[in-house]
Design a protein around this motif. Sequence first.
Motif, PDB file in Angstrom:
ATOM      1  N   PHE A 111      32.813  36.869  58.489  1.00 22.95           N
ATOM      2  CA  PHE A 111      33.766  35.763  58.343  1.00 22.95           C
ATOM      3  C   PHE A 111      33.213  34.602  59.164  1.00 22.95           C
ATOM      4  O   PHE A 111      33.162  34.672  60.391  1.00 22.95           O
ATOM      5  N   MET A 112      32.750  33.571  58.473  1.00 23.66           N
ATOM      6  CA  MET A 112      32.144  32.429  59.154  1.00 23.66           C
ATOM      7  C   MET A 112      33.092  31.237  59.123  1.00 23.66           C
ATOM      8  O   MET A 112      33.739  30.974  58.111  1.00 23.66           O
ATOM      9  N   VAL A 113      33.136  30.542  60.248  1.00 23.04           N
ATOM     10  CA  VAL A 113      33.925  29.329  60.377  1.00 23.04           C
ATOM     11  C   VAL A 113      32.966  28.168  60.631  1.00 23.04           C
ATOM     12  O   VAL A 113      32.139  28.228  61.536  1.00 23.04           O
ATOM     13  N   ALA A 114      33.073  27.140  59.801  1.00 19.85           N
ATOM     14  CA  ALA A 114      32.330  25.902  60.011  1.00 19.85           C
ATOM     15  C   ALA A 114      33.368  24.834  60.338  1.00 19.85           C
ATOM     16  O   ALA A 114      34.328  24.658  59.593  1.00 19.85           O
ATOM     17  N   ALA A 115      33.191  24.148  61.455  1.00 13.16           N
ATOM     18  CA  ALA A 115      34.160  23.133  61.859  1.00 13.16           C
ATOM     19  C   ALA A 115      33.440  21.926  62.445  1.00 13.16           C
ATOM     20  O   ALA A 115      32.407  22.066  63.104  1.00 13.16           O
ATOM     21  N   CYS A 116      34.015  20.752  62.191  1.00 16.14           N
ATOM     22  CA  CYS A 116      33.439  19.536  62.759  1.00 16.14           C
ATOM     23  C   CYS A 116      34.537  18.515  63.008  1.00 16.14           C
ATOM     24  O   CYS A 116      35.603  18.562  62.397  1.00 16.14           O
ATOM     25  N   ASP A 117      34.251  17.620  63.921  1.00 15.42           N
ATOM     26  CA  ASP A 117      35.149  16.503  64.163  1.00 15.42           C
ATOM     27  C   ASP A 117      35.123  15.610  62.921  1.00 15.42           C
ATOM     28  O   ASP A 117      34.058  15.370  62.323  1.00 15.42           O
ATOM     29  N   LYS A 118      36.273  15.173  62.528  1.00 14.50           N
ATOM     30  CA  LYS A 118      36.470  14.446  61.274  1.00 14.50           C
ATOM     31  C   LYS A 118      35.532  13.248  61.101  1.00 14.50           C
ATOM     32  O   LYS A 118      34.977  13.029  60.026  1.00 14.50           O
ATOM     33  N   GLU A 119      35.340  12.491  62.162  1.00  7.42           N
ATOM     34  CA  GLU A 119      34.556  11.257  62.059  1.00  7.42           C
ATOM     35  C   GLU A 119      33.054  11.495  61.877  1.00  7.42           C
ATOM     36  O   GLU A 119      32.297  10.561  61.605  1.00  7.42           O
ATOM     37  N   MET A 145      38.858  33.123  66.668  1.00  5.56           N
ATOM     38  CA  MET A 145      39.056  34.436  67.280  1.00  5.56           C
ATOM     39  C   MET A 145      38.798  35.570  66.279  1.00  5.56           C
ATOM     40  O   MET A 145      38.532  36.694  66.674  1.00  5.56           O
ATOM     41  N   ARG A 146      38.840  35.272  64.996  1.00  2.00           N
ATOM     42  CA  ARG A 146      38.572  36.270  63.958  1.00  2.00           C
ATOM     43  C   ARG A 146      37.158  36.180  63.393  1.00  2.00           C
ATOM     44  O   ARG A 146      36.709  37.056  62.661  1.00  2.00           O
ATOM     45  N   ALA A 147      36.447  35.112  63.744  1.00  5.58           N
ATOM     46  CA  ALA A 147      35.128  34.852  63.159  1.00  5.58           C
ATOM     47  C   ALA A 147      34.060  35.805  63.688  1.00  5.58           C
ATOM     48  O   ALA A 147      34.087  36.207  64.847  1.00  5.58           O
ATOM     49  N   THR A 148      33.123  36.125  62.804  1.00  7.27           N
ATOM     50  CA  THR A 148      31.923  36.846  63.235  1.00  7.27           C
ATOM     51  C   THR A 148      30.780  35.856  63.456  1.00  7.27           C
ATOM     52  O   THR A 148      29.816  36.158  64.135  1.00  7.27           O
ATOM     53  N   THR A 149      30.925  34.669  62.867  1.00  7.62           N
ATOM     54  CA  THR A 149      29.935  33.607  62.988  1.00  7.62           C
ATOM     55  C   THR A 149      30.672  32.271  62.960  1.00  7.62           C
ATOM     56  O   THR A 149      31.652  32.130  62.235  1.00  7.62           O
ATOM     57  N   ALA A 150      30.178  31.315  63.741  1.00  8.42           N
ATOM     58  CA  ALA A 150      30.763  29.972  63.705  1.00  8.42           C
ATOM     59  C   ALA A 150      29.664  28.935  63.865  1.00  8.42           C
ATOM     60  O   ALA A 150      28.686  29.148  64.586  1.00  8.42           O
ATOM     61  N   ASN A 151      29.836  27.818  63.176  1.00  5.37           N
ATOM     62  CA  ASN A 151      28.938  26.679  63.251  1.00  5.37           C
ATOM     63  C   ASN A 151      29.830  25.482  63.544  1.00  5.37           C
ATOM     64  O   ASN A 151      30.658  25.111  62.718  1.00  5.37           O
ATOM     65  N   LEU A 152      29.677  24.898  64.726  1.00  2.00           N
ATOM     66  CA  LEU A 152      30.612  23.882  65.212  1.00  2.00           C
ATOM     67  C   LEU A 152      29.866  22.629  65.656  1.00  2.00           C
ATOM     68  O   LEU A 152      28.851  22.719  66.344  1.00  2.00           O
ATOM     69  N   ILE A 153      30.402  21.479  65.279  1.00  2.00           N
ATOM     70  CA  ILE A 153      29.801  20.234  65.744  1.00  2.00           C
ATOM     71  C   ILE A 153      30.895  19.217  66.051  1.00  2.00           C
ATOM     72  O   ILE A 153      31.859  19.081  65.306  1.00  2.00           O
ATOM     73  N   GLY A 154      30.742  18.573  67.209  1.00  2.00           N
ATOM     74  CA  GLY A 154      31.703  17.563  67.646  1.00  2.00           C
ATOM     75  C   GLY A 154      32.382  17.965  68.941  1.00  2.00           C
ATOM     76  O   GLY A 154      32.477  19.143  69.269  1.00  2.00           O
ATOM     77  N   GLN A 155      32.844  16.975  69.677  1.00  4.98           N
ATOM     78  CA  GLN A 155      33.493  17.208  70.971  1.00  4.98           C
ATOM     79  C   GLN A 155      34.702  18.126  70.828  1.00  4.98           C
ATOM     80  O   GLN A 155      34.861  19.079  71.583  1.00  4.98           O
TER      81      GLN A 155
END
Length: 96
Positions: A12-20, A55-65
């Motif tokens: 379960f991968m989560v990709a998240a970024c700051d909107k701007e 908290m449920r992710a096995t992988t995450a890719n995150l960018i932004g403050q």
Amino acid sequence: MYVKTYKTEKHFMVAACDKELIGQTLKNEKCEIKVNASFYQGEETTEDVLEDLLMRATTANLIGQKAVACAVRCGIVDPNTAIYFDEIPHALYFTL
């Protein structure tokens, strides 16, 4: 923030970024990263929802403050391991 999830049989991968940051190309001295809408831009979300997903992710890719700070608060990312592109933090999380 935007969050997009990806599911496979085992991960379960989560990709998240700051909107701007959507659509921007960020650089550091060694490489660059394109914050692609096709990868990061799922649904607009709150920090509480992102924390639950992380908290449920096995992988995450995150960018932004905001996105990286949320992962730090969850205890899944050490702030000292973030890579910076144009002073914007990027962090990856993997479980083995």
